[in-house]
Structure formats: C-alpha cells, structure tokens
Design an enzyme around this catalytic site. Structure first.
Site, short mmCIF file in Angstrom:
data_model
loop_
_atom_site.label_atom_id
_atom_site.label_comp_id
_atom_site.label_asym_id
_atom_site.label_seq_id
_atom_site.Cartn_x
_atom_site.Cartn_y
_atom_site.Cartn_z
N ASP A 124 -0.71 11.37 -2.21
CA ASP A 124 0.41 10.17 -2.44
C ASP A 124 0.55 10.55 -4.03
OD1 ASP A 124 -2.57 9.99 -3.65
OD2 ASP A 124 -2.89 7.91 -3.09
N GLY A 184 1.10 3.27 -2.35
CA GLY A 184 0.83 3.80 -3.58
C GLY A 184 0.91 3.77 -5.32
N SER A 185 0.84 2.62 -5.47
CA SER A 185 1.75 2.34 -6.41
C SER A 185 0.81 2.82 -7.77
CB SER A 185 1.58 0.85 -6.74
OG SER A 185 0.74 -0.09 -7.01
N SER A 186 -0.44 3.30 -7.33
CA SER A 186 -1.63 3.34 -8.36
C SER A 186 -0.90 4.98 -8.58
CB SER A 186 -2.46 2.94 -8.41
OG SER A 186 -3.26 2.55 -7.21
N GLY A 230 0.43 -0.71 -0.10
CA GLY A 230 -0.18 -0.02 -0.40
C GLY A 230 1.03 1.18 0.03
N ALA A 281 2.38 6.20 -8.14
CA ALA A 281 3.48 6.34 -8.26
C ALA A 281 3.18 5.57 -9.95
CB ALA A 281 4.21 5.05 -7.48
O1 PMV Z 1 -4.03 4.35 1.13
P1 PMV Z 1 -3.19 5.19 0.94
O2 PMV Z 1 -2.16 4.93 2.06
O3 PMV Z 1 -3.38 5.65 -0.34
O4 PMV Z 1 -3.46 6.67 1.51
C1 PMV Z 1 -4.59 7.07 1.75
C2 PMV Z 1 -5.25 8.55 1.99
C3 PMV Z 1 -6.45 9.07 2.62
O5 PMV Z 1 -6.00 10.00 2.95
C4 PMV Z 1 -7.02 7.94 3.39
C5 PMV Z 1 -6.87 9.66 1.42
C6 PMV Z 1 -6.04 10.12 0.48
O6 PMV Z 1 -6.75 10.64 -0.92
O7 PMV Z 1 -5.50 11.32 1.14
#
Ligand code: PMV
Length: 307
Positions: free
Chosen positions: A139, A94-96, A92, A98
């Site tokens: 991300d 954030g590969s999407s 998790g 990246a």
């Molecule tokens: O699920 P992750 O690790 O990509 O984190 C998302 C963070 C959130 O605040 C829950 C969503 C966002 O888009 O900011």
C-alpha cells in the site's frame, strides 16, 4: 507570510496477490483517486500540533515524523499538521499508508530536504513497520508511485504496468476489517497446516505472474477468470467472509467477468471486473445484496505536492 505546504497521496486496491505478498510472492496493486491530503503550516507552538481526524491511528503520523528526524537530523517543531479527505477511512483504501507517505513528502518539502521516490518509499515503509510490525509495503508503494504496480515485499520488485483500462466496480461490505489481525490469522494457518499453506501461496504467486499477460493485453475475460481463481484461494486461506461472498456472488450473477475480495479480507471491499454494458447492473446487484458501491478511479497518480 506563513509558510505552508500540502500533499495528496492516493489510496489503493489490491488486484491480486494479497497475503501471499507478505510471504515474498508477487502482487498487483492499483492506486485509486481516494486521496488523503496532508497540510503543514507554520505555528507558534514549539511542538507539532496534529489534527488528523481521518487517521485511525495517530502513531503513523508520529512514526513518519520520527523517521524523518532520524534521516535528516531536522528537529520537527513549530508546525501545524492537518489531514483531510473526500473519502471515508472506513473503506480500507489504505489511509494509514497514504498519511505516512503524505506526511513525509510534506516534511521533506517544508524543511527543504528533497528525497527521491525510492527514498520516500523506504522511509515510509520503515515508519509503517515501526508501528505495525508486519506487512509487505504494497500500500505504501501504491501511495508513492501511483499507477498499477507489479510488486514484491519491501519493494524488491516495483514495476509500473501500462494498462489500457481497468473497469472495476468496488463494493464495500459494511464490515470493518483489521489488517494486522488477518495477517496474524494467516500466520497461524501456516503453523497449523504448513503443506496446504505452501500450496496456496505458490498457487497465488503463479496466478499473479500469469495475470500479467492478459492484463497488459486487455484480455478482460482472462483477467476476470484470474480474479475468480484468486478468490477461491483466498477463501481456502480463510480470509473471506459471508458478506464479501454475497457481494462477489451478486456481481458474478449480474455478469461480471470476475470478482474477488481486495485487501486483507474479513470485510472492507470487494472488486468486480465489468464490461461497460454490465457496469450498471453489477452495481445495482451489489447494492441489492447489501453492499455500498464506492465510486473510484483506478491507476491514480502517486503522492504529489498540491501547493
Ligand atoms: O488491508 P489492506 O487493504 O491494507 O490489505 C493488506 C494486504 C495484505 O497483503 C493482507 C497485507 C500486506 O501488507 O501486504
């Protein structure tokens, strides 16, 4: 000679302010050296050949290409696009995002359509929103700019934080989390308990602002305390889970300054802030509690051309 280009984009870890960032409150995110590589080379096929085994959802690649075409007028074809990574997408990181950022920089280089970092951020945010419909873009900011950022939704605030050190241990809970589902779950909480929701969001926002000073001054004890407070609020928001709580307690018992979930919650990773002396014992405790320690370095460089 066959034309080709490669980019690499970092993953990210949310340090503070997840979920509240979706509602306009500030957050702090760090880019991590779990990098996703995107390569583009010339191909005989008139279409785009995509080999992206690291990417859970190929719509992010399609969306990045569509947004690139919209912006530049280039009709993308005759290329083979491949992704690779030394890290598993399961953590998790954030590969999407990246991959979206990596594809866009690769396209801009390959088709000689230069973009500023800000343009890259804006177009990548649009591409991700086209697919997901929700999200703060935090991300994407980490993937584009790298380092450690003080960030508000849509890039309204985007400040690099000069941090001397960020000694964190990362533990994977073994449970895959679904970001969009959790964002929707939080939105339901807002409807069901609007006052409590508002109180929590404001408290998280304030806490993120207050963390800046100790973070910039390397006051690890206070930085850790704020992680604990943030975790309490996230628990109250209903996005923690038993596995994460077990790893967080284990890290705290072993002497971490503070620990919290990182990201959407419901699974994925937790982080613990540790002294040099406590790192090993915290890692062992996380492992003993059923977690998988993931070795990454924070404050990593943003997206870049590799060749
Ligand atoms: O699920 P992750 O690790 O990509 O984190 C998302 C963070 C959130 O605040 C829950 C969503 C966002 O888009 O900011």
């Amino acid at each position: 000679m066959t034309r080709s280009v490669s980019t690499s984009a970092p993953g990210k870890l949310l340090l503070y302010g997840e979920h509240a960032v979706v509602y306009g409150y500030p957050s702090i995110v760090t880019a991590v050296d779990a990098r996703l590589i995107v390569s583009i080379e010339e191909s005989q096929s008139t279409t785009v050949e995509i080999h992206a085994p690291q990417v859970k959802d190929s719509r992010f690649v399609d969306s990045a290409i569509a947004e690139f075409t919209k912006l530049t007028g280039v009709s993308v074809g005759r290329i083979r696009l491949t992704t690779s990574s030394a890290f598993s997408g399961k953590f998790g990181f954030g590969s999407s995002s990246a991959v979206t950022v990596g594809v866009l920089l690769a396209l801009s280089k390959y088709f000689s359509k230069p973009m500023t970092q800000r343009e890259l951020f804006d177009i990548a945010y649009r591409a991700v929103m086209d697919v997901q419909g929700v999200g703060s873009g935090v991300d994407i900011a980490a993937a584009v700019f790298g380092g450690t950022l003080f960030y508000r939704k849509g890039g309204v605030t985007l400040e690099q934080l000069k941090i001397a050190q960020l000694p964190i241990v990362v533990g994977y809970s073994g449970v895959k989390s679904n970001t969009v589902e959790l964002i929707n779950q939080v939105a339901m909480k807002q409807k069901a308990e609007p006052e409590k929701f508002d109180r929590l969001m404001k408290a998280i926002g304030k806490l993120v602002e207050q963390t800046l000073d100790p973070l910039l001054n390397n006051d690890l004890e206070r930085v850790g305390k704020f992680m604990d407070f943030n975790q309490e609020y996230l628990r109250d928001l209903g996005v923690s889970c038993e596995k994460l709580e077990n790893l967080i307690s284990a890290a705290k018992r072993a002497g971490a300054y503070g620990a919290k979930l990182s990201g959407a919650g419901g699974g994925d990773c937790m982080i613990a802030l540790v002294s040099h002396e406590k790192r090993k014992i915290v890692e062992e405790s996380i492992t003993a509690a059923g977690g998988e320690v993931v070795h990454i370095t924070p404050n990593a460089e943003g997206v870049k051309i590799e060749l």
